[in-house]
Write a protein that holds these residues in place. Structure first.
Motif, PDB file in Angstrom:
ATOM      1  N   ARG A  77      31.551 -44.181 -49.213  1.00 55.11           N
ATOM      2  CA  ARG A  77      30.701 -42.995 -49.019  1.00 55.11           C
ATOM      3  C   ARG A  77      29.257 -43.271 -49.451  1.00 55.11           C
ATOM      4  NH1 ARG A  77      33.237 -38.440 -47.594  1.00 55.11           N
ATOM      5  NH2 ARG A  77      35.520 -38.390 -47.680  1.00 55.11           N
ATOM      6  N   TYR A  78      29.100 -44.136 -50.472  1.00 59.11           N
ATOM      7  CA  TYR A  78      27.730 -44.469 -50.875  1.00 59.11           C
ATOM      8  C   TYR A  78      27.008 -45.208 -49.747  1.00 59.11           C
ATOM      9  CZ  TYR A  78      23.800 -46.908 -52.906  1.00 59.11           C
ATOM     10  OH  TYR A  78      22.551 -47.401 -53.124  1.00 59.11           O
ATOM     11  N   SER A 108      26.083 -42.800 -47.138  1.00 52.51           N
ATOM     12  CA  SER A 108      24.935 -41.952 -47.492  1.00 52.51           C
ATOM     13  C   SER A 108      23.617 -42.694 -47.315  1.00 52.51           C
ATOM     14  CB  SER A 108      25.084 -41.463 -48.938  1.00 52.51           C
ATOM     15  OG  SER A 108      24.925 -42.554 -49.846  1.00 52.51           O
ATOM     16  N   GLN A 109      23.674 -44.032 -47.424  1.00 53.01           N
ATOM     17  CA  GLN A 109      22.490 -44.858 -47.198  1.00 53.01           C
ATOM     18  C   GLN A 109      22.330 -45.229 -45.728  1.00 53.01           C
ATOM     19  OE1 GLN A 109      20.333 -45.654 -49.843  1.00 53.01           O
ATOM     20  NE2 GLN A 109      21.649 -44.134 -50.836  1.00 53.01           N
ATOM     21  N   ASN A 110      23.280 -44.759 -44.915  1.00 48.75           N
ATOM     22  CA  ASN A 110      23.288 -45.081 -43.474  1.00 48.75           C
ATOM     23  C   ASN A 110      23.327 -46.599 -43.240  1.00 48.75           C
ATOM     24  OD1 ASN A 110      23.448 -44.092 -40.825  1.00 48.75           O
ATOM     25  ND2 ASN A 110      21.253 -44.433 -40.480  1.00 48.75           N
ATOM     26  N   TYR A 118      29.209 -39.596 -42.177  1.00 50.93           N
ATOM     27  CA  TYR A 118      27.745 -39.568 -42.048  1.00 50.93           C
ATOM     28  C   TYR A 118      27.168 -38.144 -42.031  1.00 50.93           C
ATOM     29  CZ  TYR A 118      28.250 -44.514 -40.936  1.00 50.93           C
ATOM     30  OH  TYR A 118      28.544 -45.853 -40.989  1.00 50.93           O
ATOM     31  N   ALA A 138      25.673 -34.934 -43.547  1.00 52.46           N
ATOM     32  CA  ALA A 138      24.895 -34.679 -44.763  1.00 52.46           C
ATOM     33  C   ALA A 138      25.605 -33.646 -45.629  1.00 52.46           C
ATOM     34  CB  ALA A 138      23.494 -34.191 -44.402  1.00 52.46           C
ATOM     35  N   TRP A 181      29.804 -34.917 -49.066  1.00 53.52           N
ATOM     36  CA  TRP A 181      30.431 -35.392 -50.310  1.00 53.52           C
ATOM     37  C   TRP A 181      29.346 -35.663 -51.335  1.00 53.52           C
ATOM     38  CZ3 TRP A 181      30.575 -40.535 -52.514  1.00 53.52           C
ATOM     39  CH2 TRP A 181      31.486 -40.676 -53.574  1.00 53.52           C
ATOM     40  N   ASN A 185      28.263 -37.460 -54.545  1.00 51.77           N
ATOM     41  CA  ASN A 185      28.644 -38.665 -55.280  1.00 51.77           C
ATOM     42  C   ASN A 185      28.043 -38.611 -56.675  1.00 51.77           C
ATOM     43  OD1 ASN A 185      29.340 -41.158 -56.205  1.00 51.77           O
ATOM     44  ND2 ASN A 185      28.383 -42.313 -54.529  1.00 51.77           N
ATOM     45  N   LYS A 203      25.983 -41.808 -57.721  1.00 49.04           N
ATOM     46  CA  LYS A 203      24.975 -42.283 -56.772  1.00 49.04           C
ATOM     47  C   LYS A 203      23.952 -43.188 -57.431  1.00 49.04           C
ATOM     48  CE  LYS A 203      21.476 -40.755 -53.484  1.00 49.04           C
ATOM     49  NZ  LYS A 203      20.774 -39.599 -52.873  1.00 49.04           N
TER      50      LYS A 203
END
Length: 651
Positions: free
Chosen positions: A41-42, A45-47, A73, A75, A78, A80, A83
């Motif tokens: 998921r991290y 989140s950074q794509n 993907y 927004a 989730w 984190n 992060k």
């Protein structure tokens, strides 16, 4: 943690690329354990889609029944709580990450980072230690690290895989190294560029036999329709290693023909012509000097290249084209120490074998410098005999003496004796012979004879007893005893001739000239010798014109005419020089040089004549050559004088 065996390590890697069953199917089921998706998921989140895809593949391998979330993907799908920790991890700030984890534990004893983060952090730290060990060539440490952390071996991280394979090869686990190198080359997800890079790494690090076996396996797969990687560059790389090792003496066996053929097809001129040069040297090793010369010429056609130029010179030498080889070495001797050595050797050959090879004064100077720097006894003898053959007795005597000082044997002593006999007198040579005979008994057998040897016969009969004893005394180097015995001999042309030679030996040239004159009325042979002796005596007292005129009264052999002419011209040059008529001195020297070689003393005279006629550079060149051949006080002083002139010190 107990290290895994190397075979199990290989199995782990095969599993990660989908070629072996997963861990669960091997009996170590993990069904029911929650899947840690924090890293996935991290990255989402950074794509970072590349890392997301890699993480999905990893999680599916560990959890075959697991499927990735659908809202990765989206927004805000989730939150984190780690992060900031993952950001430190992604930026490789591992020290700061460890510090932050410890800070949170201190502030909240119940807080624990995710297992995935801790595992990935430990793995990345192990990876950093592995790379550091690999960079330091600590191959044993690399092996220990990967066996303690087998998950470091991942098809997604080829850099680590290459490093581990190299460490395996260096520590003797060559079969495991081959397996690791083959993995990316057979994997469909690896790009062709990385497959080529892997092949190049394998060929460079594996032992030659295993590298050749790897090539054989790839060729077999290609024959079966699997085009894993272009094998031609691999074959060429192996061929280069094999030929280079063979030329260095590391391999006794010549490379297979198919490898040589692969190298034959390499015509790319942007690789420093490695293939063509290796093939040229290989041809030389097999005695194919014509082919080698052709290849070296092809390389040099694209521009200067020291290695190819050196090979070309050696090939010319092997083909007995000494003149061409020396010309090439002379032109390029300053570009390479190998070519310099070849030039010295070729010069030595020309001097020793008296080949029809033109040697310049600079050639001799370079050779002499090399002889002095290496204290080469054999080289000193070569120079000594060369100077002796060309009637440069001062240089010959100097080099013979130098050779003896460097440990030369009886041949050096013999040459020194003969050169002193010509340079000074037989008497001095006999004294030297007696000294050397104590060290080299064989030189005692040398029979020193006066020159020229005069044969005194009367109509085919033996000499008269009185003349025979006088002749024997002169032959022994005792001209005074010769005169004493002649005192009781009856007058004759033969007696007058022998008396002239004895007087000349005693350096009484005016008396000798009169005695030779009394012998001119003898038979043809006696008259000819008398005219020759009279001219020599007149030259010794400086009556050059009378000497030449007298020699023309009786026909003389060409050798004698040249000898008298050269002596007369030498005297003319010396007289003109001391009269400060330097141009006339140069003219006489030029005429003399047209009929015979110029000895050292006249070369020195020429240098000073050039200096005083306004040619200091030409003079310096002569002085430098003489100094390189044999450095004396005169040559050093002359060089210093010309140096002052050129720097503005004047005459």
């Amino acid at each position: 943690m107990r290290p895994l065996s190397r075979s199990l390590l290989t199995a782990v890697v095969l599993m990660t690329v989908g070629l072996f069953p997963s861990v669960q199917s091997m009996g170590n089921t993990r069904t029911g354990f929650p899947v840690d998706e924090s890293a996935l998921r991290y990255y989402a989140s950074q794509n970072n889609r590349e890392r997301v895809d890699a993480e999905i593949r990893r999680l599916k391998t560990l959890h075959p029944g697991w499927n990735p979330p659908q809202n990765l993907y989206k927004a805000g799908s989730w939150i984190n709580p780690e992060k900031d920790l993952w950001e430190l991890f992604a930026s490789d700030q591992l020290g700061d990450l460890r510090a932050e984890i410890e800070r949170r534990r201190q502030s909240d004893p119940h807080w624990r980072p995710s297992t995935d983060l801790l595992n990935k952090l430990a793995l990345k730290e192990a990876r950093a230690r592995l790379v550091d060990a690999s960079e330091g060539d600590r191959d044993g440490e690399v092996v220990r690290l990967v066996e303690s952390h087998p998950l470091l071996l991942n098809i997604e991280d080829l850099d680590v895989l290459w490093r581990v394979a190299k460490a395996y090869s260096e520590t003797g686990a060559v079969a495991d190294a081959v397996d690791l190198y083959l993995l990316p080359m057979r994997n469909g997800s690896v790009s062709q560029e990385l497959k080529r890079a892997t092949a190049q790494k394998a060929v460079a690090t594996l032992p030659l036999e295993e590298a050749t076996q790897l090539l054989r396996k790839l060729r077999e797969r290609e024959d079966s329709g699997f085009s894993d990687v272009d094998i031609v560059p691999i074959a060429r790389q192996i061929a280069r290693r094999w030929i280079a090792g063979y030329l260095d003496g590391n391999f006794a066996e010549t490379p297979p023909e198919y490898l040589v053929e692969a190298l034959e097809g390499d015509r790319t001129p942007n690789e420093d012509f490695v293939s063509e040069r290796l093939l040229a040297w290989y041809d030389r090793s097999q005695g194919r000097h014509v082919g080698a010369l052709k290849r070296f010429d092809e390389v040099l056609a694209f521009g200067p290249h020291a290695d190819a130029a050196f090979g070309r010179i050696l090939s010319l030498e092997s083909l007995n084209r000494y003149s061409d080889a020396l010309a090439a070495a002379r032109q390029l001797k300053v570009t390479s120490s190998h070519i310099q050595a070849a030039f010295v050797r070729l010069t030595s050959h020309a001097l020793l074998k008296n080949e029809n090879v033109s040697l310049t004064a600079e050639d001799l100077g370079v050779f002499a410098h090399n002889v002095r720097s290496l204290k080469d006894t054999n080289g000193a003898l070569i120079l000594a005999w060369y100077a002796y053959r060309h009637n440069q007795m001062e240089a010959a005597a100097g080099w013979f003496s130098t050779a003896l000082g460097w440990g030369g044997g009886s041949k050096a002593a013999e040459g020194h004796i003969w050169s002193v006999a010509k340079l000074t007198s037989i008497k001095e040579a006999a004294k030297l012979q007696a000294v050397y005979a104590q060290r080299f008994p064989e030189v005692a057998a040398i029979r020193l004879k006066p020159a020229p040897t005069v044969v005194l016969k009367s109509k085919g009969t033996l000499r008269k007893p009185s003349l025979s004893s006088a002749y024997a005394a002169r032959k022994r180097g005792n001209p005074q005893a010769c005169l004493s015995k002649l005192a009781s001999a009856p007058a004759s042309s033969e007696r007058a001739l022998l008396k002239g030679w004895c007087l000349l030996d005693l350096n009484r040239p005016e008396e000798a000239a009169r005695s030779f004159g009394n012998a001119l009325g003898g038979r043809e042979k006696v008259a000819r010798d008398a005219a020759y002796g009279r001219s020599l005596a007149l030259l010794r007292v400086g009556r050059t014109f009378d000497a030449i005129e007298g020699a023309q009264d009786v026909p003389q052999p060409t050798v004698r005419r040249h000898e008298l002419a050269s002596a007369a011209l030498a005297q003319t040059a010396t007289t003109a020089f001391h009269s400060q008529n330097y141009q006339a001195a140069l003219s006489a020297l030029d005429k003399r040089r047209a009929i015979t070689r110029e000895p050292r003393d006249l070369m020195l005279l020429r240098g000073w004549a050039l200096y005083y006629t306004g040619h200091p550079q030409k003079a310096a060149a002569i002085f430098s050559t003489l100094d390189q051949q044999l450095s004396t006080r005169e040559t050093r002083s002359a060089l210093e004088q010309t140096k002052r002139y050129r720097t503005g010190g004047g005459r």
